[in-house]
Design a protein around this motif. Structure first.
Motif, PDB file in Angstrom:
ATOM      1  N   ALA A  21       0.840  -1.204   0.000  1.00  0.00           N
ATOM      2  CA  ALA A  21       0.000   0.000   0.000  1.00  0.00           C
ATOM      3  C   ALA A  21       0.874   1.254   0.000  1.00  0.00           C
ATOM      4  N   GLY A  22       1.971   1.234   0.747  1.00  0.00           N
ATOM      5  CA  GLY A  22       2.887   2.376   0.783  1.00  0.00           C
ATOM      6  C   GLY A  22       3.539   2.626  -0.571  1.00  0.00           C
ATOM      7  N   VAL A  23       3.981   1.553  -1.215  1.00  0.00           N
ATOM      8  CA  VAL A  23       4.597   1.696  -2.537  1.00  0.00           C
ATOM      9  C   VAL A  23       3.569   2.215  -3.544  1.00  0.00           C
ATOM     10  N   THR A  24       2.359   1.697  -3.464  1.00  0.00           N
ATOM     11  CA  THR A  24       1.290   2.155  -4.350  1.00  0.00           C
ATOM     12  C   THR A  24       1.010   3.641  -4.144  1.00  0.00           C
ATOM     13  N   LEU A  25       0.978   4.067  -2.883  1.00  0.00           N
ATOM     14  CA  LEU A  25       0.746   5.471  -2.573  1.00  0.00           C
ATOM     15  C   LEU A  25       1.864   6.354  -3.126  1.00  0.00           C
ATOM     16  N   LEU A  26       3.102   5.924  -2.959  1.00  0.00           N
ATOM     17  CA  LEU A  26       4.234   6.704  -3.471  1.00  0.00           C
ATOM     18  C   LEU A  26       4.224   6.792  -4.997  1.00  0.00           C
ATOM     19  N   VAL A  27       3.950   5.686  -5.664  1.00  0.00           N
ATOM     20  CA  VAL A  27       3.925   5.680  -7.130  1.00  0.00           C
ATOM     21  C   VAL A  27       2.789   6.552  -7.652  1.00  0.00           C
ATOM     22  N   SER A  28       1.616   6.467  -7.026  1.00  0.00           N
ATOM     23  CA  SER A  28       0.499   7.294  -7.494  1.00  0.00           C
ATOM     24  C   SER A  28       0.767   8.774  -7.225  1.00  0.00           C
ATOM     25  N   ALA A  29       1.417   9.108  -6.116  1.00  0.00           N
ATOM     26  CA  ALA A  29       1.756  10.509  -5.846  1.00  0.00           C
ATOM     27  C   ALA A  29       2.769  11.020  -6.875  1.00  0.00           C
ATOM     28  N   ARG A  30       3.748  10.214  -7.231  1.00  0.00           N
ATOM     29  CA  ARG A  30       4.732  10.605  -8.237  1.00  0.00           C
ATOM     30  C   ARG A  30       4.069  10.808  -9.593  1.00  0.00           C
TER      31      ARG A  30
END
Length: 189
Positions: A21-30
């Motif tokens: 979930a954290g990686v998904t959040l970071l990728v979507s923010a980028r």
């Protein structure tokens, strides 16, 4: 029997779920940041392009009005007519443009403003009508400098880009097939 506690498997699953979930959040923010930056860049070019086109149009209209008035022998329209028509477009360019474009736009503006104001006094021995015509002839030259500054700022090139070079298509057979000619030995040459 295994010596793994009963709570270890759910704990590992929760840790990996949170990491995912954290990686998904970071990728979507980028991705969102890249998308918003692209929108801002597109808007930057669009705003400037619209402002420059509007100002160039007003300059052309003003020059045409002057030429038409001088050709028909009538006095040119008053300076307030010119300022009222060019003012909004000029203010937008002054707010948005870089220094080089702003200077070029103001040079065109000042030249046209002189023509709309009092008739400029010609040098001694020059016909007053010819002096005004010469100044009208300078407008496209100064306008060309404005256009060049706009092209440079927006990265507009006068020549079209070269067409893409397509490599020759190679099928799968060309990779598999070997040469039909026998290869020469290195020893015999």
């Amino acid at each position: 029997m295994s010596e793994i506690p009963w709570w270890a498997l759910p704990l590992v699953a929760v840790v990996f779920a949170l990491a995912g979930a954290g990686v998904t959040l970071l990728v979507s923010a980028r991705d969102e940041y890249a998308r918003s930056r692209a929108k801002r860049t597109k808007r930057w070019y669009a705003e400037r392009k619209e402002a420059y086109i509007a100002l160039m149009t007003e300059f052309e209209r003003a020059t045409y009005r002057l030429r038409a008035a001088y050709d028909s022998g009538q006095p040119p329209p008053g300076p307030f007519t010119y300022v009222d028509s060019v003012g909004p477009a000029l203010m937008q360019v002054r707010l948005l443009a870089s220094g080089q474009v702003r200077s070029a736009a103001l040079a065109v503006h000042l030249l046209i403003e002189k023509l709309y104001g009092e008739r400029p006094t010609p040098p001694l021995g020059v016909d007053p009508e010819k002096s005004v015509r010469e100044m009208l002839g300078h407008v496209p030259l100064v306008m060309q400098q404005f256009e060049a500054a706009v092209r440079e700022e927006l990265g507009i090139e006068a020549t079209p880009p070269l067409p893409p070079v397509e490599p020759p298509s190679r099928g799968l057979r060309s990779y598999i097939r070997r040469d039909a000619t026998p290869a020469e030995s290195r020893v015999t040459g």
